[in-house]
Each structure stands twice: as structure tokens, then as C-alpha cells.
Design an enzyme around this catalytic site. Sequence first.
Site, PDB file in Angstrom:
ATOM      1  N   SER A  11       0.796  -1.227   0.000  1.00  0.00           N
ATOM      2  CA  SER A  11       0.000   0.000   0.000  1.00  0.00           C
ATOM      3  C   SER A  11       0.826   1.273   0.000  1.00  0.00           C
ATOM      4  O   SER A  11       0.340   2.320  -0.441  1.00  0.00           O
ATOM      5  CB  SER A  11      -0.941   0.010   1.207  1.00  0.00           C
ATOM      6  OG  SER A  11      -0.214  -0.057   2.420  1.00  0.00           O
ATOM      7  N   HIS A  27      -5.285  -3.735  -2.566  1.00  0.00           N
ATOM      8  CA  HIS A  27      -4.939  -2.812  -3.650  1.00  0.00           C
ATOM      9  C   HIS A  27      -4.792  -3.512  -5.002  1.00  0.00           C
ATOM     10  O   HIS A  27      -4.379  -2.887  -5.977  1.00  0.00           O
ATOM     11  CB  HIS A  27      -3.656  -2.062  -3.296  1.00  0.00           C
ATOM     12  CG  HIS A  27      -3.779  -1.251  -2.048  1.00  0.00           C
ATOM     13  ND1 HIS A  27      -4.286   0.029  -2.036  1.00  0.00           N
ATOM     14  CD2 HIS A  27      -3.499  -1.561  -0.759  1.00  0.00           C
ATOM     15  CE1 HIS A  27      -4.302   0.482  -0.792  1.00  0.00           C
ATOM     16  NE2 HIS A  27      -3.827  -0.458  -0.002  1.00  0.00           N
ATOM     17  N   LYS A  40     -11.830   0.370  -1.866  1.00  0.00           N
ATOM     18  CA  LYS A  40     -10.811   0.955  -2.725  1.00  0.00           C
ATOM     19  C   LYS A  40     -11.301   0.926  -4.176  1.00  0.00           C
ATOM     20  O   LYS A  40     -12.070   1.794  -4.570  1.00  0.00           O
ATOM     21  CB  LYS A  40      -9.488   0.248  -2.504  1.00  0.00           C
ATOM     22  CG  LYS A  40      -9.001   0.436  -1.057  1.00  0.00           C
ATOM     23  CD  LYS A  40      -7.742  -0.297  -0.741  1.00  0.00           C
ATOM     24  CE  LYS A  40      -7.269   0.012   0.678  1.00  0.00           C
ATOM     25  NZ  LYS A  40      -8.210  -0.430   1.736  1.00  0.00           N
TER      26      LYS A  40
END
Length: 397
Positions: A180, A208, A243
Site C-alpha cells: 500500500s 490494492h 478501494k
Amino acid sequence: MNLQSTLRRRLAERRERHLYRELKTLAAAPGPAARVDGRELVAFSSNDYLGFASHPAVIAAQQSGAELGAGATASHLVNGHLQIHAQLQDKIAEVTGREAALVFSSGYTANIGTICALVGRGDTVVSDKLNHASLIDGARLCGAASLRFAHSDLDALERQLGRAAETDGNILVAVDGVYSMDGDCAPLAGIAALCRDYGAWLMVDEAHGFGVMGSESLPAAGSVAAAGLGQEDAPVVMGTLGKAAGNAGAFVAGPRELIDYLVQFARPYIYTTGMPPAVAAGGLAATELMQREPQHRARLRGNIDHFRARAAELELPLAKSASAIQPLLLGCEKTVMSVAAELQQSGFLVGAIRPPTVPAGTARLRIALSAAHSEEQIEGLLEALAESLSAQKAASA
């Protein structure tokens, strides 16, 4: 010394070391234009990699989901598991190529709950030194022995696996798929091979990677699929819906037995009120968009390539990253804060990342790119960065 005096002293120490964190108040989710503390800025600090937080279809799905109730009203096992949760879990399993999935209220609780359910005293957790805080805390809390290895170093991982194999317990290897704060991908194929050799279980945090990378057959599944690995290679996959999906919450995906087991033993799942139905509906809509609209990933890839090419021309100190996370390493905490402040004055919001989030001496600007960014916005940020760094260099000469 009383409580308030102790807290004031510790806060003063943080300020003196340029490590004090302050909240920024946004009027709405940035998309990527953001009104921050009453001022219009272009946000390069969001994890909304596909622009789904402001996508009309996702917002409409959330609004429709709210008609099912403002909240789930209880934990999943008591009364709070709705049909929309089951639909979301089925879709996640399909997108990730896993047999089943389970939704959690956050990625933090998903990681802690999963690690603590799978291993305990007599077992070993082997972790990358740059793992996300939730993986680190899970390893600390579970009661198992905890071993760490140098970032993405396969030789160091094998040495720790050799140590763990000297015991009779189970071994869990936990890594981020995409890191990250550095934006680099773990060498998952090599890690999976070592896990097979030592009989270890591989757990990958896809916070991610989910939605933005994958394989030809599973284009949104994440870094595990991009590395060519299947369920047997990486049996435990965690991903977030806050995200690339632009919503909130998280999931764990894997074999049916894993999901059944977590329902029985993952305490943060058992003892937490279920995800609000509006959030589940939004997550479902976003996951469906990942499947049927690949143009969002294509735009993101184009923005990443353009940003890196122009940054190289401007000789900006970028780290090696092929993901949407583009760290610009400056080292000094004071410099990072100064450059971030200058960028904000120029109309750009960029995260200033300092210890303890990253190791000492590696303070950086964390530039997060989105499919929603225009080429003009990216050019504007690059020009402002080059100007600010040039001024910093001149001032220190």
C-alpha cells in the site's frame, strides 16, 4: 503525571518530529475533484482507483439498497445476514475464481479475524516486513510465533520457513499482493512455490489488487490471478470493497471449507453487526461493473503509464511501481510536509506518508492514480511537483 499531561507531552513530541497527523474534511467523496476544508482541490490521495465511489450506477445501487433498511440490525449469525449479502458473496467468489466468499465490515477486521481463526499457540505466522498494519496486528494477536522476512526476499522467506518447519505446528505465510505504501507487487509465484515446499498456507491481502489487475480469464481478481495462481496455490485471499470498488467493507475468498470455518471461528465476523444493506448493494454493483466494463481498468493503466513516462522526463524520484500507487521518496519528514503543503496551495491533494506508517528515513508522497483522472490533471500535478522539488533543492543548496 495525570492523563491529560501525559497526552499533551506525547502529542508535542509528535509535532516536534513532524509526525503529527491532522484530519482533512471533505464535502463529499472525491471524484477526483474534491472540496477540502472549503477549497477546491484535485485529489491524488484516494484509493478510488476506478472512480466507482462517484459512479452513478454504484450510487443508485446504494440508494436502492437503503430501502432494505438503514442497517443490518444484528450480527450475521443472529439476524443480520440479508439476501443482498449472499448475492455480494456469490459475485465476489465468481470474480475472484474462488469457491466461496465471506463479507466483513472492514479489511482490518477481515485480516485479524482470519489470522486469529486459522492459527494460534504452537503455530507460526511468517510475514513480509512491509505488510499492512492489519496483517501485523493479526500476527501479534493470534498467539502464534511470529517470524518476519525482508521485503519480497525469497531467500529470507525460505530461511524463516525452515525455522518454522522445525516446530510441529501449522505455518501461515501472510503477504500483501500490492504493497500500500510502495505500490510494488509481491513475488507471489515464488512465494507460493516455497509454501508448497514447506507445507505452509498462503494468505494474500488483495486490498490494492482486487478490481484493478488479474488474468485473462479473471481480469479483476487481483494480483494472485495476475501471478497465474489459483485457489490451491493461494487458499486465503482477502480483499476490500473500499478501494477499487468505491464502497466499504471487505471479504475473504477461498475454498468452501475455509468460509464455513470462518463463520464458526472468526470473532470479528461473529460479534459485529452485519454490513449495512446499502453498502452491500453498492459493493455488488461495483463488482458487476468490474466484470462488464473493462474500460475503467484500461483508463487507469493508461494514466499510470503516462504519469511514469512524464515523471521520468522530469527526473522525479519515483519508486519502481507498476500499480496505481506511485510513491515519490523524499526521505525527510519535514520536506515531505513542506512539499505536500505547496502542492495543496497549487490545488492538489497528495498524501504525505511518514513513520511509523513507513520505515524511518523513507518518508514519501503517496500519489494515487485513478481512472477518473484526466491527462490535464495529471500534467498539472507533475508540473507542480517539479516546481516544488526544484525550489526545495535550491533552498538546501
